[in-house]
Motif scaffolding. Structure first.
Motif, PDB file in Angstrom:
ATOM      1  N   LYS A  95       0.828  -1.213   0.000  1.00 22.69           N
ATOM      2  CA  LYS A  95       0.000   0.000   0.000  1.00 22.69           C
ATOM      3  C   LYS A  95       0.862   1.264   0.000  1.00 22.69           C
ATOM      4  CE  LYS A  95      -4.393  -1.293   2.086  1.00 22.69           C
ATOM      5  NZ  LYS A  95      -5.175  -1.140   3.332  1.00 22.69           N
ATOM      6  N   MET A 113       1.950   1.810  -3.433  1.00 24.68           N
ATOM      7  CA  MET A 113       0.834   2.286  -4.253  1.00 24.68           C
ATOM      8  C   MET A 113       0.367   3.684  -3.856  1.00 24.68           C
ATOM      9  SD  MET A 113       0.224   0.218  -6.620  1.00 24.68           S
ATOM     10  CE  MET A 113      -1.272   0.986  -7.241  1.00 24.68           C
ATOM     11  N   MET A 165      -1.145   4.478  -1.155  1.00 22.87           N
ATOM     12  CA  MET A 165      -2.388   4.433  -0.383  1.00 22.87           C
ATOM     13  C   MET A 165      -2.136   4.754   1.083  1.00 22.87           C
ATOM     14  SD  MET A 165      -3.855   1.003  -2.056  1.00 22.87           S
ATOM     15  CE  MET A 165      -4.365   1.000  -3.761  1.00 22.87           C
ATOM     16  N   VAL A 166      -0.961   4.347   1.544  1.00 22.06           N
ATOM     17  CA  VAL A 166      -0.587   4.598   2.926  1.00 22.06           C
ATOM     18  C   VAL A 166       0.679   5.451   2.901  1.00 22.06           C
ATOM     19  CG1 VAL A 166       0.351   3.466   4.980  1.00 22.06           C
ATOM     20  CG2 VAL A 166      -1.638   2.496   3.840  1.00 22.06           C
TER      21      VAL A 166
END
Lengths: 126, 289, 212
Positions: free
Chosen positions: B47, B50, B52-53
């Motif tokens: 993540k 990506m 996302m985090v």
């Protein structure tokens, strides 16, 4: 070109590839100049990692059995017949050694072993 | 040989969970397997890649570019397969594809059509009516249809039947026929994809235990089986993890040559499987805690 | 920029089914309570916005959005820009409602377009309170926020008429179309834009920092 990989034999996969390609070259099944599949192609076909295949090719190159040309791929080397014969003789020696070990374990002496070899040799010739 | 992903001292605290000091270079042109037990931090790591985090500390580089600055452009080059369905369940396969396609600069409708056929995805079916395996296949079809240089797959094989898992190996090895394309996948099921993996990153409890060429692992680790009488204090110290039973022990040694020197004569010495390396490493770290 | 358009298209694809249910419901409701039909104009737009926002957080769809090669800022921007098409839907719905009412003899007066404009203008304002809350509270909080805002819309009908009474200048404008001063509408307009802009900045800030 047939290459069969066993994942349970305990023998490293790269060594299996080396042994089998070496065998094919020494038996004359792969003649000098024959292109081998690219590393990535062979890895794909055998469903194994690229690095494993690369290692096998590097090993074969070290043994002088194949040549790799950047951008063109790998080919069975143009090693002269003398060299290949030498390699094959070395393989034969290895096998004979195995036979000697085995016969020792069975308690056969040298004379008994050569008798057996002679017998089998003559049988084959008939 | 350059890295397609570079992680530099990443930290992330997540309530009771922590990822600690993750530094990693994922090689371009190869397949990297991210293995580790459930909850080890594999998904969080993915993540972060990506976007996302957000990491608490540390730097991420993708394709040699700073990730924060070039995130959208970098993601354009990534094919992502999530561990869960992330698509709109009420849409049909066709609608969903229509939603996704225009965002990718290199979207290839023909390639998508090819995979749709190969995976037997019916365009009119709603995402929610797809089986788990079919959802993964749809996700894969999307990931493979926009010319991605990097495939990132989080537990892609869960929910796939053994037949398709094998076919997946073909798809992935096909993908890296182009030497500039790379794959990273995570799995807790080590017998899955690791046969095609070139590199293995083993992560446990938020830390990287090792990052090795798979080819080198066999030469590094040693699995020993033997009678319990062999286990004196000095011998025990050699082991990363040991499992003892009434009939003997089984354990993992990290220094293969040393292990062989001491135990070759008296015990059975084998090359461990990835699963065994994972099992004993996790077990060993539990004991030391 | 195109990305925002594709994101809005995504929202419209998602709500299109819902729209087919919403519009007849709205027409029936509006027709039976025709007295305050312009105030109902707020209803379809707000419901569509809430619906599209809810669908994005329902499963793991925010994860999907973030996996796209689109900056987070555009994801937020697209949600604000989607106010326009939703407002348009509301406008069309209300005109349709008026047309039906006019043709069936329910009303004979002209379309109260100033009232309508005021109501439609209230929608972005409401949205600018809704969206930051939506981004802030995320998946779990959205249900609560949705409930509160739906209640607000219900109440807004009476609240709006009160508001107009409180502000004599406004009610004067609504009934006559004339204003006493130029300054007041200008200040109101600027304040309006400022609220929208601040709302967008807050949403962006909240969402950009979020772990999905």
């Amino acid at each position: 070109m047939n290459i069969l990989i066993s994942s349970t034999s305990g023998e490293p996969i790269y060594a299996q590839i080396v042994a089998q390609i070496r065998q094919l070259i020494l038996q004359g099944e792969l003649v000098s100049g024959t292109p081998l599949p690219s590393i990535r192609q062979l890895a794909k076909e055998l469903q194994i990692s690229v690095i494993t295949t690369k290692r096998a090719y590097e090993e074969l190159e070290r043994e002088g059995l194949i040549n790799s040309i950047v951008g063109k791929g790998s080919f069975v080397s143009g090693a002269d017949q003398e060299f290949i014969k030498e390699q094959r003789l070395r393989m034969l020696e290895l096998k004979l050694k195995e036979i000697i070990d085995e016969s020792r374990m069975l308690g056969l002496n040298y004379a008994e072993l050569t008798d057996m070899l002679k017998l089998l040799y003559e049988e084959e010739q008939e | 040989m350059s890295d397609c992903i570079r992680l530099d001292h990443l930290h992330k605290s997540y309530g009771h969970f922590q990822l600690q000091d993750i530094s990693l270079g994922v090689k371009e042109g190869y397949i990297t397997g991210l293995i580790g037990p459930n909850g080890a931090g594999k998904t969080t790591l993915i993540k972060m890649i990506m976007g996302m985090v957000h990491p608490d500390q540390g730097e991420i580089q993708l394709f040699g570019l700073d990730h924060k600055e070039h995130l959208p452009a970098n993601k354009d080059r990534i094919g992502y397969v999530s561990d869960e369905n992330i698509y709109y369940e009420q849409l049909t396969v066709k609608q969903m594809k229509k939603v996704i396609a225009p965002f990718y600069s290199r979207w290839d409708e023909d390639t998508y059509g090819k995979y749709q056929e190969l995976f037997k995805l019916s365009p009119g079916k709603k995402i929610k009516d797809l089986s788990k395996g079919m959802k993964v296949k749809f996700s894969l079809a999307i990931a493979l249809s926009h010319g991605a240089d990097l495939l990132i797959m989080d537990e892609p094989t869960s929910g796939l039947d053994p037949v398709f898992r094998r076919e997946l190996l073909d798809l992935l090895t096909e993908h890296i026929q182009d030497e500039r394309k790379s794959i990273i996948f995570s799995t807790h099921n080590t017998t899955d994809l690791d046969r095609i993996a070139d590199y293995i990153v083993f992560i446990n409890d938020g830390r990287i235990v090792f990052h090795e060429m798979k080819e080198a692992l066999a030469e590094k680790y040693l699995l020993v089986k033997g009678g319990k009488e062999l286990l004196d204090r000095d011998v025990r110290r050699l082991f990363l993890g040991i499992r003892e039973s009434a009939h003997g022990f089984e354990g993992l040694i990290q220094n293969r040559s040393e292990g062989e020197r001491y135990l070759k004569e008296t015990a059975i010495c084998e090359t461990p499987s990835l699963e065994e390396i994972m099992y004993f490493s996790v077990k060993g770290s539990d004991i030391r805690v | 920029m195109y990305n925002s358009l594709y994101l809005i298209r995504k929202d419209l694809i998602l709500v299109q089914k819902f729209m087919l249910l919403l519009i007849p419901y709205y027409l029936v409701m509006g027709y039976t309570n025709f007295d305050g039909y312009t105030l109902f104009a707020l209803f379809p737009a707000m419901i569509l916005l809430i619906n599209s926002c809810t669908l994005d957080v329902q499963q793991n769809n925010q994860k999907f959005l973030i996996s796209l090669p689109v900056p987070r800022q555009q994801l937020v921007l697209a949600k604000y820009l989607a106010i326009l098409p939703y407002g348009l839907v509301s406008l069309v719905c209300t005109m349709l409602l008026y047309l039906v009412a006019f043709l069936s003899g329910r009303t004979t007066g002209p379309l109260a377009w100033r009232e309508l404009a005021l109501c439609l203008a209230a929608f972005p304002l409401l949205a600018s309170f809704y969206l930051p809350l939506y981004y802030w509270l995320g998946r779990k909080g959205t249900q609560v926020v949705n409930f509160v805002f739906i209640m607000l819309i219900m109440l807004s009908v009476s609240a709006a008429s009160k508001l107009v009474e409180w502000l004599p200048g406004l009610s004067h404008w609504v009934s006559t179309g004339k204003t006493d001063s130029i300054l007041l509408p200008v200040i109101a307009g600027l304040g309006y834009v400022l609220v929208l802009f601040c709302s967008y900045l807050i949403s962006l800030r909240v969402f950009a920092a979020k772990d999905i």
